[in-house]
Write a protein that holds these residues in place. Structure first.
Motif, short mmCIF file in Angstrom:
data_model
loop_
_atom_site.label_atom_id
_atom_site.label_comp_id
_atom_site.label_asym_id
_atom_site.label_seq_id
_atom_site.Cartn_x
_atom_site.Cartn_y
_atom_site.Cartn_z
N UNK A 70 -7.94 -49.39 41.32
CA UNK A 70 -6.93 -50.16 42.03
C UNK A 70 -5.92 -49.22 42.67
N UNK A 90 -11.95 -48.29 51.42
CA UNK A 90 -11.45 -49.51 50.80
C UNK A 90 -12.57 -50.48 50.42
N UNK A 91 -13.57 -50.58 51.28
CA UNK A 91 -14.66 -51.52 51.00
C UNK A 91 -15.48 -51.09 49.78
N UNK A 94 -13.49 -51.85 46.74
CA UNK A 94 -13.53 -53.29 46.46
C UNK A 94 -14.85 -53.66 45.81
N UNK A 95 -15.91 -53.04 46.28
CA UNK A 95 -17.24 -53.30 45.75
C UNK A 95 -17.31 -52.89 44.26
N UNK A 97 -14.77 -52.56 42.18
CA UNK A 97 -13.93 -53.48 41.41
C UNK A 97 -14.65 -54.78 41.17
N UNK A 98 -15.41 -55.19 42.18
CA UNK A 98 -16.09 -56.46 42.10
C UNK A 98 -17.27 -56.43 41.12
N UNK A 123 -14.93 -63.87 41.67
CA UNK A 123 -15.60 -62.58 41.90
C UNK A 123 -17.00 -62.77 42.48
N UNK A 125 -17.90 -65.07 44.62
CA UNK A 125 -17.78 -65.31 46.06
C UNK A 125 -17.71 -63.97 46.79
N UNK A 126 -16.89 -63.07 46.24
CA UNK A 126 -16.75 -61.77 46.89
C UNK A 126 -18.02 -60.94 46.76
N UNK A 128 -20.88 -62.32 47.22
CA UNK A 128 -21.82 -62.92 48.17
C UNK A 128 -22.94 -63.70 47.50
N UNK A 129 -22.63 -64.31 46.36
CA UNK A 129 -23.66 -65.08 45.66
C UNK A 129 -23.58 -66.54 46.10
#
Ligand SMILES: Nc1ncnc2c1ncn2[C@@H]1O[C@H](COP(=O)(O)OP(=O)(O)OP(=O)(O)O)[C@@H](O)[C@H]1O
Ligand SMILES: [Mg+2]
Lengths: 252, 416
Positions: A70, A90-91, A94-95, A97-98, A123, A125-126, A128-129
Motif C-alpha cells: 500500500x 500502480x496496476x 493493485x493486482x 493487493x487484490x 475484491x 469484482x476487481x 474480474x470474476x
C-alpha cells in the motif's frame, strides 16, 4: 540465514515470498522529519504466523502498509515473490493487493451501504470474476467465518465481532497467500477478540500466511513468530520453540 | 476487458445507490443540470423552429427564379448609387421574353412582370385592410410555389384581356368568407368588383414579420387600369435548370443590358436577385442569433456543471476512507476514476432526462397555446441533450474523479 533456519528446523519451510532489506520510511512534516522505520529487514515464508508488537508509534502500521504494497519505502529493497516491488507500477501493485494480500483493519472498513455479501464480493469484482462465481465464492467465504445467516445484512445490522468476520471473509475470499491484520481485535472485547483469533488460527492451519499487529501479549501468543519493533527498528524477532508450537496447535 | 465491464456495472450500481441514499442532495444538484438542459433544449427548439420558418419563408421565392429589380437583396454601403437607377418597368417583360425565345437552348424559361400596391378588400359588410394587391400575368403561377385551396389561377385569356378576376390569399378568403366558398363571388377593391376564381392555400408568414396570405392577385391590365398607371415592377424570370443558375443569371444580365441599351463600358443599372443571395445575407444573422442564444443558455448548463463538480468533490472527500479501502482490496486508479466519473455522469443523465421531459412538456404547451410560435421538438434534440448531459457529467466529474484516483491509499485509509 537460510542455513541457520534449516539447521534449527523449527520454522516453516517453503519458498521465501517476502523479503525486505533495510527498509526505511520518513515522513516530512514541515520542519520536522519523522522516521517511522529506520532500517527494517525481514524474511517471511509461506504459511507463517507472525505477530508484530511494539509500543505505539514504533512503526507497526507503517511496516504493515509496506508489506501490503500500500505504501512505498523511502529507501531499502522489497521483493515480493522474487519481484522488485519498487519497479512495479500502480496496476501491478493493485493486482498484488487484490490477489496475494487480504487486509483486515482495526476499524473493519466495510462499505456501510452494502450487504455482507456485496462487501465480500468487492475484491472479486476487481479480480474480474463473473457475477455468479463471485456470489458463490463470497457466500462460501462468509460460511467459513460462520456468517452464512448474515449474508444480506448491512454492517450497521451486525455486531462488531460479526463485522470483523465479514472483513475477514472479504480478506480471504480471493484466497490470498497473506492475510495482513492491523490490530484486528483492537475494537473488540476480549471474548469476541478470542473468536477472531480462533478464526485466524484456522486460516493459518489452512495454509495462509498471517501477519498481525497487536498490543496484547495474549493475542500475540497465538503466533509462531513475534517481531518486536521499537522506534522504527526491529528489537527482536523470536520463533516459538517447536514443542510449544505443537502444543498450541493441539490445544483447542 | 471483462473486468472493465464488471467495474463499470459495479460503478453504476454504486452511483445509483449513492443517488438513492442522498436523494435530497442529488436532486438539488441535478436541478442545476435540469435547468441547463431545459434552457438549452428550449433554445434549441426555438432555433430549429426559427430555422425551419426561415427556410419556409425562403422557399416562397423559389430556388429557380431570378428577380430583376432596382435594388440588390443585400446591404449596400453606397445606397445613393442605387437610388437614382431607372425603375424596372412591367413593359420589360415583353422584350425579355422575345429574346429568350430567340436564344437557342436558353437557360431562361419565361419572364413575368409583377406590380403591387396595398389596398382594402371588401365583401358585403366585411373588409380587410392593407392587402397586397398584385397585378401580373397568367405565367406568374409557374414562377410561384403556392398551391390552390380551391379554384385556379386566371388563364392567359383573362390575363391579356385584363378581366376583372382575381385570386385571393388564404387570410383574405377566411376574413371575407368565413363560412362560404369565395369562388365566383365578387370582392370590391377601390370600388371595383373582381370575381374570385381561386383561393391560395395557406402560406404562413415571411420570417414571422408579415402574412403571406393577405394577398390578392389579378391580371396586370386590370391592375394598371384601376390602381396605378405607373409601371414600376419586379420582373420574375424562371430558369430552365436550377443547377445552372449562374449561367442563367449571366444570360439575363446580357438581356437586361440590351433592354436598357447599355454600352459595354457602362455598369449594370439593375440588380438580378435570387433566393440564394437573400439566404446568404440572412444566414449569418440567423447563425449569430443561434450562437448567442446557445451561449447564453449554455451558461446555465455551465453553472449546473459546476454544481456537479462540487458535489462530486464533496463525495470524494466524504468517501476518502472508502477509496482507501477499495484500493487496499485491489481497485486500480482506473477503477476509482471510473467510479466517480460514472457517478457524476449518472447525476447529469438524471438531470438530463428530467430536463428533457420538462422541455418536451413546455414545447407541447407552447405549441398548444401559441401555434404561431416557432418551436420544433426533434429527435435530434433528444440525442443532443443526452450527449450534452453525458459530456457535462464527464467534464464536471473529471477533476474530482482524477483527484480520487490519485489518492495515496495509506493517506486515504488514515482519513477520518
Ligand atoms: N502520514 C504520516 N505523516 C506523518 N507521520 C506519520 C504518518 N504516518 C505515520 N507517521 C508517524 O510514523 C510513526 C509510526 O507510525 P505507525 O502508525 O506506524 O505507528 P504504530 O506502531 O502503528 O502505532 P500504533 O500502535 O499507535 O498504531 C509515528 O510516529 C507516526 O506519527
Ligand atoms: Mg498502528
Amino acid at each position: 540465514m537460510e542455513s541457520f533456519d534449516e539447521a534449527l528446523n523449527i520454522r516453516p519451510h517453503g519458498r521465501s515470498v517476502i523479503e525486505i532489506q533495510d527498509i526505511t520510511k520518513r515522513y516530512v512534516m514541515g520542519e520536522e522529519i519523522v522516521h517511522a522505520l529506520r532500517g527494517v529487514s525481514l524474511r517471511i515464508h509461506r504459511n507463517e504466523y507472525i505477530a508484530v508488537m511494539g509500543p505505539s508509534g514504533s512503526g507497526k502500521s507503517t511496516l504493515m502498509n509496506m508489506l501490503g504494497c500500500l505504501d512505498t519505502p523511502t529507501s531499502g529493497h522489497y521483493q515480493f515473490n522474487g519481484k522488485n516491488v519498487a519497479e512495479m507500477d500502480d496496476n501491478e501493485l493493485a493486482e498484488i493487493r487484490n490477489r496475494e494480500i487480504g487486509f483486515v483493519f482495526q476499524t473493519f472498513n466495510l462499505l456501510p451501504r452494502s450487504t455482507s455479501l456485496r462487501n465480500v464480493e468487492l475484491p472479486l469484482i476487481y479480480a474480474g470474476i463473473n457475477p455468479e462465481t463471485r456470489e458463490e465464492m463470497a457466500a462460501r467465504a462468509l460460511q467459513k467465518v460462520g456468517l452464512a445467516d448474515r449474508m444480506n445484512h448491512k454492517p450497521n445490522e451486525l455486531s462488531g465481532g460479526q463485522r470483523q468476520r465479514v472483513a475477514i471473509a472479504r480478506a480471504l475470499v480471493n484466497n490470498p497467500s497473506f492475510i495482513l491484520a492491523d490490530e484486528p481485535t483492537g475494537n473488540l472485547d476480549s471474548k469476541t477478540g478470542g473468536e477472531i483469533m480462533g478464526l485466524m488460527e484456522t486460516l493459518y492451519q489452512q495454509g495462509h500466511t498471517i501477519i498481525l499487529v497487536t498490543h496484547e501479549a495474549d493475542i500475540a501468543r497465538h503466533a509462531r513468530r513475534t517481531v518486536h519493533l521499537r522506534d522504527g527498528l526491529i528489537e527482536s524477532d523470536d520463533y516459538l520453540p517447536l514443542m510449544e508450537t505443537e502444543f498450541v496447535i493441539s490445544s483447542p | 476487458m471483462r473486468r472493465f465491464i464488471y467495474e463499470i456495472s459495479e460503478s453504476w450500481k454504486i452511483a445509483v445507490a449513492q443517488m438513492g441514499s442522498n436523494k435530497m442532495r442529488s436532486t438539488l444538484t441535478a436541478l442545476g443540470v435540469i435547468i441547463g438542459i431545459v434552457a438549452v433544449t428550449l433554445m434549441g427548439t426555438a432555433i430549429s423552429g426559427i430555422s425551419i420558418g426561415f427556410d419556409k419563408s425562403m422557399a416562397i421565392f423559389g430556388d429557380d427564379v431570378l428577380y430583376v429589380g432596382q435594388w440588390p437583396w443585400k446591404r449596400v454601403d453606397d445606397w445613393w448609387n442605387y437610388r437614382d437607377r431607372k425603375k424596372i418597368k412591367t413593359e420589360y417583360a415583353e422584350p425579355i421574353n422575345r429574346m429568350i425565345a430567340a436564344t437557342p437552348r436558353s437557360n431562361l424559361t419565361v419572364a413575368v412582370p409583377t406590380s403591387s400596391v396595398y389596398r382594402s378588400v371588401k365583401y358585403g359588410d366585411g373588409e380587410v385592410n392593407n392587402v397586397l394587391v398584385r397585378g401580373t400575368v397568367s405565367d406568374y403561377v409557374i414562377t410561384s410555389t403556392f398551391d390552390f385551396k380551391e379554384g385556379r389561377f386566371f388563364n392567359e385569356l383573362e390575363s391579356r384581356g385584363g378581366a376583372n378576376v382575381c385570386v385571393v390569399g388564404y387570410d383574405v378568403a377566411n376574413a371575407l368568407f368565413p363560412s362560404a366558398s369565395p369562388l365566383d363571388k365578387s370582392v370590391l377593391i377601390n370600388g371595383q368588383p373582381f370575381k374570385v376564381v381561386g383561393v391560395i392555400s395557406r402560406q404562413g408568414t415571411f420570417l414571422g414579420l408579415f402574412s403571406l396570405d393577405s394577398i390578392v392577385v389579378m391580371p396586370l391590365p386590370a391592375f394598371q387600369k384601376y390602381f396605378t398607371a405607373k409601371s414600376e415592377a419586379d420582373i420574375l424570370v424562371k430558369v430552365t435548370d436550377k443547377t445552372k443558375l449562374a449561367e442563367a443569371k449571366d444570360e439575363l444580365i446580357g438581356i437586361m443590358r440590351r433592354v436598357r441599351g447599355l454600352s459595354p463600358e457602362k455598369k449594370d443599372d439593375f440588380s438580378i436577385n435570387e433566393q440564394q443571395a437573400l439566404k446568404s445575407t440572412l444566414d449569418p444573422i440567423k447563425n449569430s442569433i443561434a450562437i448567442a442564444g446557445l451561449f447564453i443558455t449554455g451558461l446555465s448548463l455551465f453553472v449546473g456543471a459546476i454544481g456537479i463538480m462540487n458535489i462530486t468533490f464533496v463525495s470524494v472527500k466524504e468517501r476518502t476512507k472508502e477509496i482507501g479501502t477499495r484500493k487496499a482490496l485491489g481497485a486500480r486508479r482506473r477503477t476509482i476514476l471510473l467510479q466517480f466519473l460514472i457517478e457524476s455522469t449518472a447525476l447529469c443523465l438524471l438531470g438530463g432526462f428530467i430536463g428533457l421531459a420538462l422541455a418536451f412538456l413546455m414545447c407541447f404547451l407552447i405549441g398548444v397555446g401559441f401555434p404561431s410560435f416557432p418551436v420544433h421538438f426533434s429527435t435530434d434534440l433528444v440525442v443532443v441533450s443526452m450527449v450534452v448531459s453525458v459530456l457535462t457529467g464527464l467534464i464536471a466529474g473529471f477533476a474530482p474523479a482524477w483527484t480520487a484516483s490519485r489518492l495515496d491509499p495509506v493517506a486515504a485509509l488514515r482519513y477520518e
